[in-house]
Design a protein around this motif. Structure first.
Motif, PDB file in Angstrom:
ATOM      1  N   SER A 346       0.808  -1.227   0.000  1.00  0.00           N
ATOM      2  CA  SER A 346       0.000   0.000   0.000  1.00  0.00           C
ATOM      3  C   SER A 346       0.836   1.269   0.000  1.00  0.00           C
ATOM      4  CB  SER A 346      -0.938   0.001   1.212  1.00  0.00           C
ATOM      5  OG  SER A 346      -0.187  -0.060   2.408  1.00  0.00           O
ATOM      6  N   THR A 347       2.123   1.164   0.279  1.00  0.00           N
ATOM      7  CA  THR A 347       2.979   2.349   0.327  1.00  0.00           C
ATOM      8  C   THR A 347       3.732   2.519  -0.991  1.00  0.00           C
ATOM      9  OG1 THR A 347       4.706   1.021   1.371  1.00  0.00           O
ATOM     10  CG2 THR A 347       3.219   2.228   2.823  1.00  0.00           C
ATOM     11  N   SER A 348       4.524   3.557  -1.091  1.00  0.00           N
ATOM     12  CA  SER A 348       5.212   3.845  -2.352  1.00  0.00           C
ATOM     13  C   SER A 348       6.281   2.794  -2.647  1.00  0.00           C
ATOM     14  CB  SER A 348       5.846   5.238  -2.305  1.00  0.00           C
ATOM     15  OG  SER A 348       6.824   5.307  -1.297  1.00  0.00           O
ATOM     16  N   PHE A 349       6.437   2.502  -3.931  1.00  0.00           N
ATOM     17  CA  PHE A 349       7.444   1.545  -4.372  1.00  0.00           C
ATOM     18  C   PHE A 349       8.819   2.204  -4.390  1.00  0.00           C
ATOM     19  CE2 PHE A 349       4.270  -0.929  -7.288  1.00  0.00           C
ATOM     20  CZ  PHE A 349       3.670  -1.467  -6.168  1.00  0.00           C
ATOM     21  N   SER A 350       9.822   1.470  -3.969  1.00  0.00           N
ATOM     22  CA  SER A 350      11.199   1.942  -4.098  1.00  0.00           C
ATOM     23  C   SER A 350      11.628   1.817  -5.550  1.00  0.00           C
ATOM     24  CB  SER A 350      12.121   1.100  -3.217  1.00  0.00           C
ATOM     25  OG  SER A 350      12.161  -0.245  -3.710  1.00  0.00           O
ATOM     26  N   SER A 351      12.783   2.363  -5.886  1.00  0.00           N
ATOM     27  CA  SER A 351      13.282   2.257  -7.263  1.00  0.00           C
ATOM     28  C   SER A 351      13.510   0.795  -7.634  1.00  0.00           C
ATOM     29  CB  SER A 351      14.575   3.057  -7.426  1.00  0.00           C
ATOM     30  OG  SER A 351      15.566   2.619  -6.504  1.00  0.00           O
ATOM     31  N   GLU A 352      13.955   0.003  -6.661  1.00  0.00           N
ATOM     32  CA  GLU A 352      14.158  -1.434  -6.917  1.00  0.00           C
ATOM     33  C   GLU A 352      12.823  -2.133  -7.176  1.00  0.00           C
ATOM     34  OE1 GLU A 352      17.550   0.233  -4.836  1.00  0.00           O
ATOM     35  OE2 GLU A 352      15.419   0.189  -4.294  1.00  0.00           O
ATOM     36  N   GLU A 353      11.791  -1.741  -6.449  1.00  0.00           N
ATOM     37  CA  GLU A 353      10.471  -2.347  -6.641  1.00  0.00           C
ATOM     38  C   GLU A 353       9.843  -1.900  -7.949  1.00  0.00           C
ATOM     39  OE1 GLU A 353       9.137  -2.980  -1.978  1.00  0.00           O
ATOM     40  OE2 GLU A 353       8.927  -1.001  -2.919  1.00  0.00           O
ATOM     41  N   LEU A 354      10.060  -0.661  -8.332  1.00  0.00           N
ATOM     42  CA  LEU A 354       9.549  -0.195  -9.627  1.00  0.00           C
ATOM     43  C   LEU A 354      10.170  -0.975 -10.778  1.00  0.00           C
ATOM     44  CD1 LEU A 354       9.553   3.677  -9.041  1.00  0.00           C
ATOM     45  CD2 LEU A 354       7.538   2.238  -9.407  1.00  0.00           C
ATOM     46  N   ALA A 355      11.428  -1.377 -10.594  1.00  0.00           N
ATOM     47  CA  ALA A 355      12.111  -2.151 -11.636  1.00  0.00           C
ATOM     48  C   ALA A 355      11.483  -3.528 -11.824  1.00  0.00           C
ATOM     49  CB  ALA A 355      13.593  -2.286 -11.300  1.00  0.00           C
ATOM     50  N   LEU A 356      10.708  -3.984 -10.832  1.00  0.00           N
ATOM     51  CA  LEU A 356      10.032  -5.281 -10.937  1.00  0.00           C
ATOM     52  C   LEU A 356       8.717  -5.186 -11.696  1.00  0.00           C
ATOM     53  CD1 LEU A 356      10.545  -6.498  -7.243  1.00  0.00           C
ATOM     54  CD2 LEU A 356      11.894  -7.154  -9.256  1.00  0.00           C
ATOM     55  N   CYS A 357       8.247  -3.977 -11.924  1.00  0.00           N
ATOM     56  CA  CYS A 357       6.948  -3.780 -12.573  1.00  0.00           C
ATOM     57  C   CYS A 357       7.087  -3.810 -14.090  1.00  0.00           C
ATOM     58  CB  CYS A 357       6.320  -2.470 -12.117  1.00  0.00           C
ATOM     59  SG  CYS A 357       5.894  -2.450 -10.362  1.00  0.00           S
ATOM     60  N   HIS A 358       7.588  -4.925 -14.585  1.00  0.00           N
ATOM     61  CA  HIS A 358       7.704  -5.148 -16.022  1.00  0.00           C
ATOM     62  C   HIS A 358       7.194  -6.547 -16.328  1.00  0.00           C
ATOM     63  CE1 HIS A 358       9.768  -1.444 -17.053  1.00  0.00           C
ATOM     64  NE2 HIS A 358      10.543  -1.612 -15.998  1.00  0.00           N
ATOM     65  N   ALA A 359       6.734  -6.727 -17.538  1.00  0.00           N
ATOM     66  CA  ALA A 359       6.036  -7.964 -17.890  1.00  0.00           C
ATOM     67  C   ALA A 359       6.881  -9.212 -17.684  1.00  0.00           C
ATOM     68  CB  ALA A 359       5.551  -7.880 -19.341  1.00  0.00           C
ATOM     69  N   ASP A 360       8.179  -9.105 -17.805  1.00  0.00           N
ATOM     70  CA  ASP A 360       9.030 -10.296 -17.708  1.00  0.00           C
ATOM     71  C   ASP A 360       9.656 -10.484 -16.335  1.00  0.00           C
ATOM     72  OD1 ASP A 360      10.703  -8.140 -17.817  1.00  0.00           O
ATOM     73  OD2 ASP A 360      11.911  -8.852 -19.493  1.00  0.00           O
ATOM     74  N   ASN A 361       9.215  -9.676 -15.351  1.00  0.00           N
ATOM     75  CA  ASN A 361       9.938  -9.719 -14.074  1.00  0.00           C
ATOM     76  C   ASN A 361       9.031  -9.632 -12.855  1.00  0.00           C
ATOM     77  OD1 ASN A 361      12.407  -9.881 -12.691  1.00  0.00           O
ATOM     78  ND2 ASN A 361      12.520  -7.663 -12.424  1.00  0.00           N
ATOM     79  N   TYR A 362       7.708  -9.667 -13.038  1.00  0.00           N
ATOM     80  CA  TYR A 362       6.817  -9.351 -11.921  1.00  0.00           C
ATOM     81  C   TYR A 362       6.524 -10.539 -11.011  1.00  0.00           C
ATOM     82  CZ  TYR A 362       2.919  -7.453  -9.274  1.00  0.00           C
ATOM     83  OH  TYR A 362       2.106  -7.033  -8.257  1.00  0.00           O
ATOM     84  N   PHE A 363       6.490 -11.736 -11.570  1.00  0.00           N
ATOM     85  CA  PHE A 363       6.109 -12.905 -10.775  1.00  0.00           C
ATOM     86  C   PHE A 363       7.315 -13.736 -10.357  1.00  0.00           C
ATOM     87  CE2 PHE A 363       2.016 -12.058 -12.774  1.00  0.00           C
ATOM     88  CZ  PHE A 363       1.127 -12.299 -11.735  1.00  0.00           C
ATOM     89  N   GLU A 364       7.217 -14.284  -9.153  1.00  0.00           N
ATOM     90  CA  GLU A 364       8.181 -15.263  -8.668  1.00  0.00           C
ATOM     91  C   GLU A 364       7.522 -16.645  -8.717  1.00  0.00           C
ATOM     92  OE1 GLU A 364      11.017 -16.100  -4.755  1.00  0.00           O
ATOM     93  OE2 GLU A 364       9.631 -14.407  -4.789  1.00  0.00           O
TER      94      GLU A 364
END
Length: 688
Positions: A346-364
Motif C-alpha cells: 500500500s505504500t510507495s514503491f522503491s526504485s528497486e520495486e519499480l524495476a520489478l513492474c515489467h512484464a518479464d519480471n513481476y512474478f516469482e
C-alpha cells in the motif's frame, strides 16, 4: 627500419581485419534511426546490435525518420540519401524495418495495393548488389493505442501492413524477424506510442542479434516445467521451449521419442499422443550443441489454472480450520504451483520495486509441491480445496497453478489485442490515472505506489493488460483443463462495465489458450457492507449465459466488514462440485436454486427456479432479503411461502406486482436453499 616494418604489419592486420568484417545495413525509418532516444548514437538499436555482435561485424545505421516503403508515399525511402548510402555500404546482411509511416491515411488508403510490389523491389535492389547480401525483413514494431490516429484508421492499416509483410517474406523467400511481439508487451518503452526508448531499442537489437547469430540463449523451457509437474491427461501432450536456431532437439517422455528443430524465432514444439493418468514418468530434453534438461517426476492427470484477486490469493494457512487441514488433509496427489507477485503493497514503491513492474519480471515462481511446507501453506486456500475435492472424486493426480494478485481489476488480466478493439477499453489503456471507469480504490493504490508521479516510465500491476502480459502470456503453451476465477471486488463501482470486461476476458483467454470451450468457473462475490454488491452479484449470475461457465455462490459465508472471509474450504468445494458436474459429467448436486422465470398470479408473483428440488430455507424461517415491486420498481419487503418447489411472494403495499429481487442487500442474510444445502444466488427479474 624495424619499427616501420612493425607499423606496416599492424596496418596490414587492421586492413585484413576490416576486410573480413561482416557488414550489416540496418534499413528503416525513425525507429531504426533512434528518433527521440537519449544519446541516440549510443543507444539506437543498430549501435546496440553492434555491441552484441562484436568486432567481427560492422553495423551501419541507415534509418531515415518519416520514410515510407511506398514509392508513392509522402516520404519514400527510395528517394532518401540513406537508401543510396546503404547500397554503397556493400552490406553482407540487410535488415529492413519499414512500414510504420505507410499506415497513415495520407498513404495507405490510396496506395496499399502497391505495397507488396514496392517491398519486393527493395529486396531485389539489395539482393542484386555485388555482395549478394542476405536480406531479413521485419514485422513492424508496435503502434500503441495512445497514438492520436490509432482509432482514425491506423489500427486497421497497421494490421493490413503486417499481413502484407508476412506475405512478402513468403514470396521473396526471405527470413522474417518479428519485432512486434517482443515489444507489444512493453508500452512503457514507447512514451509517444510509436518510438521506443533505449530499453525498447535494446529489445529490437536482441531480437535481430538472435536471428543473425542464431543464438537464442540455448535450451530453455517454461518455468512451469520441473519436478512434480503435471501434464493434462487424455489430451495430446505438447512439450515446447526455445533453443538456438541450429539446434536439433530430442524429447523423450515416458516411452515416446520425438526429434524436431526450432523455427525462425527459436521456438520448438513436439506433440505426444494422449495418455491416461499416471506417473511419475521421466521427461528428457536434449539439444545438440547446447545443454540438456531432465525431469524425473512428471505426472499425468488434471491441470487447472486458478486466478483472480485477493480472495483467490488468500492462503491456506490463513483460512478457517487451517491447522486441521495442514495436519490431516494434505493430499500427496495434489500438486500446487504458485506465481507470486514480487511487489504488492500500500505504500510507495522503491526504485528497486519499480524495476520489478515489467512484464518479464513481476512474478516469482514457486515450483511444484505436493506435501506440507512453505509452498503449500502459502498457496491459495480456495484453489487447494478445489483441487483436493477434484482429486478425491477423480482419483488421479491433480495439478493446479495459481497466479492471483490481490486488488487486481478485471482489465489488468485481458490482452492488449482485445482491449484495443473498442473505444471504451482503449480509454482504460490510455488513461491510467483516476479514469472514472476505474474503481477509485484501484486508482488510489496506484497513486500511493507511484507517489503521485504520473511521469514514471513504468506500468502499474493494476493497469489494463499488465497481468495478462506478465501472468497469462507465459502460461499459454501449457495445457490447462480449465480455469477457476475469484475476482470482482475491484470492479464493483462499474457493474455494467464489469459484465462487458468479464465476457471479454473469458473469450480472450479461450482464444489465447486455443481452447474455445475452455471451462471457466467463477465465484460469485460474498456479502459485505459495501455499495453495489447486491447488484454486482446479480450481474455475475447473468454471466452464466456464457457457454461453458459455472458459478459457486458464496453469499452465505461473507462478513459485514471483512472483504476476506475465512471460510474458504467450502468455497473451493462448491467450485469443485461445479467442475465435477459440468466438466467431468458426474451426476451430483452442484448448484443451489438458480432463478429461471417469474409468473404473475394476480397480486402475487411465482418464482420458478432451476435446481429447485427440496426448495427451503436454511434456518427454517421465512425467506430473508426478499423484495417485491410494481412497474415503478420501488421495492418493499415481501412476504413469501414455498409451494411445490416454487417461491410465492406478495405484499399488501404492492397491488400489481411485476418485479422480484432476492439477496440484494450488500451484506445479505439470504437463506434460500434446496435439498443439497447449497445457497441460492442473488437474483432479480429486472432486465435493464
Amino acid at each position: 627500419m624495424f619499427s616501420k616494418f612493425i607499423c606496416l604489419i599492424v596496418i596490414l592486420q587492421s586492413f585484413i581485419s576490416h576486410a573480413q568484417k561482416v557488414k550489416i545495413a540496418c534499413v528503416g525509418n525513425s525507429v531504426t534511426y533512434g528518433y527521440k532516444i537519449e544519446n541516440r548514437e549510443e543507444n539506437c538499436y543498430p549501435t546496440q546490435l553492434q555491441n552484441l555482435l562484436g568486432k567481427q561485424y560492422e553495423v551501419g545505421n541507415f534509418g531515415h525518420s518519416g520514410a515510407t516503403m511506398l514509392k508513392n508515399g509522402h516520404k519514400p525511402y527510395w528517394d532518401e540519401k540513406e537508401f543510396t548510402e546503404s547500397k554503397a555500404f556493400l552490406p553482407n546482411i540487410v535488415v529492413i524495418h519499414l512500414g510504420l509511416n505507410d499506415q497513415g491515411n495520407n498513404n495507405w488508403p490510396d496506395h496499399k495495393d502497391e505495397f507488396i510490389d514496392d517491398y519486393l523491389d527493395m529486396i531485389s535492389a539489395y539482393q542484386n548488389l555485388p555482395t549478394s547480401p542476405k536480406v531479413f525483413i521485419c514485422r513492424m514494431s508496435p503502434t500503441f493505442s495512445g497514438h492520436h490516429w490509432f482509432e482514425e484508421g491506423m489500427r486497421e492499416s497497421f494490421k493490413e501492413i503486417q499481413s502484407k509483410i508476412e506475405n512478402v517474406a513468403k514470396i521473396a523467400n526471405v527470413s522474417l524477424i518479428d519485432l512486434h511481439e517482443p515489444l507489444y508487451r512493453y508500452p512503457e518503452y514507447f512514451p509517444d506510442n510509436l518510438h521506443p526508448t533505449k530499453e525498447g531499442a535494446a529489445k529490437i537489437a536482441q531480437k535481430v542479434y538472435s536471428t543473425i547469430s542464431k543464438n537464442c540463449g540455448g535450451l530453455k523451457v517454461s518455468r512451469l516445467y520441473g519436478e512434480n509437474m503435471v501434464f493434462q491427461r487424455n489430451e495430446p501432450i505438447v512439450v515446447t521451449g526455445v533453443s538456438n536456431l541450429d539446434d536439433e532437439i530430442t524429447v523423450v517422455f515416458n516411452t515416446g521419442k520425438q526429434i524436431t528443430k526450432p523455427n525462425e524465432n527459436g521456438v520448438w514444439k513436439v506433440t505426444f499422443k494422449a495418455m491416461e493418468a499416471g506417473g511419475p514418468y521421466k521427461l528428457k530434453i536434449n539439444s545438440k550443441g547446447s545443454n540438456s534438461i531432465e525431469i524425473n517426476r512428471v505426472y499425468l492427470g488434471e491441470v487447472w489454472l486458478a486466478s483472480g484477486q485477493s480472495n483467490m490469493d488468500f492462503k491456506v494457512h490463513q483460512m478457517a480450520s487451517a491447522k486441521a487441514v495442514l495436519k490431516d488433509s494434505i493430499n500427496p496427489n495434489v500438486f500446487v504451483f504458485s506465481m507470486n507477485p514480487k511487489v504488492l503493497k500500500s505504500t510507495s514503491f522503491s526504485s528497486e520495486e519499480l524495476a520489478l513492474c515489467h512484464a518479464d519480471n513481476y512474478f516469482e515462481y514457486s515450483g511444484w509441491a505436493n506435501s506440507d511446507g512453505d509452498i503449500l501453506e502459502k498457496f491459495s486456500a480456495v484453489a487447494y480445496a478445489y483441487a483436493c475435492n477434484l482429486q478425491k472424486k477423480l482419483n488421479v493426480p491433480v495439478g493446479i497453478v495459481c497466479n492471483a494478485v490481490g486488488g487486481s481489476p478485471t482489465q489488468s488480466w485481458i490482452s492488449r489485442e482485445s482491449m484495443e478493439q473498442k473505444h471504451e477499453t482503449i480509454s482504460l489503456l490510455n488513461d491510467t490515472w483516476f479514469n472514472p471507469l476505474v474503481d477509485a480504490w484501484v486508482s488510489e493504490r496506484k497513486f500511493e505506489n507511484f507517489a503521485g508521479d504520473k511521469y514514471l516510465k513504468t506500468r502499474h500491476p493494476y493497469d489494463a493488460t499488465f497481468l495478462f502480459d506478465s501472468g497469462i502470456l507465459p502460461l499459454l503453451n501449457y495445457n490447462f483443463k480449465g480455469v477457476i476465477w475469484y475476482q470482482g471486488e475491484s470492479n464493483t463501482n462499474q457493474v455494467d462495465l464489469h459484465s462487458r470486461l468479464f465476457r471479454m476476458l473469458v473469450n480472450d483467454w479461450r482464444i489465447h489458450f486455443n481452447k474455445f470451450d475452455l471451462p471457466f468457473y467463477y465465484v460469485q462475490l460474498s456479502s459485505i457492507n459495501r455499495p453495489n454488491w447486491g447488484y454486482f452479484r446479480d450481474e455475475q449470475r447473468k454471466l452464466l449465459s456464457i457457454a461453458n461457465t459455472g458459478m459457486a455462490v458464496s453469499l452465505d459465508v461473507g462478513h459485514k466488514t471483512d472483504v476476506h472471509p475465512k471460510q474458504k474450504w467450502g468455497v473451493g468445494e462448491r467450485l469443485a462440485k461445479v467442475a465435477l458436474a459440468k466438466a467431468y459429467k458426474n451426476n451430483l448436486n452442484f448448484s443451489g436454486p438458480l432463478f429461471d422465470y417469474v409468473n404473475v398470479l394476480d397480486d402475487k408473483l411465482e418464482v420458478v427456479f432451476k435446481y429447485s428440488s427440496g426448495l427451503k430455507t436454511s434456518d427454517g424461517f421465512p425467506v430473508k432479503d426478499l423484495e417485491i415491486a410494481d412497474e415503478d420498481k420501488l421495492f418493499v419487503k415481501a412476504q413469501s411461502k414455498i409451494e411445490a418447489d416454487k417461491l410465492i411472494l406478495w405484499s399488501k403495499e404492492v397491488k400489481t406486482p411485476r418485479y422480484v429481487r432476492y439477496g440484494y442487500s450488500s451484506f445479505s442474510e439470504g437463506n434460500l436453499t434446496n435439498a443439497s444445502g447449497l445457497p441460492a444466488s442473488t437474483f432479480s427479474n429486472i432486465t435493464n
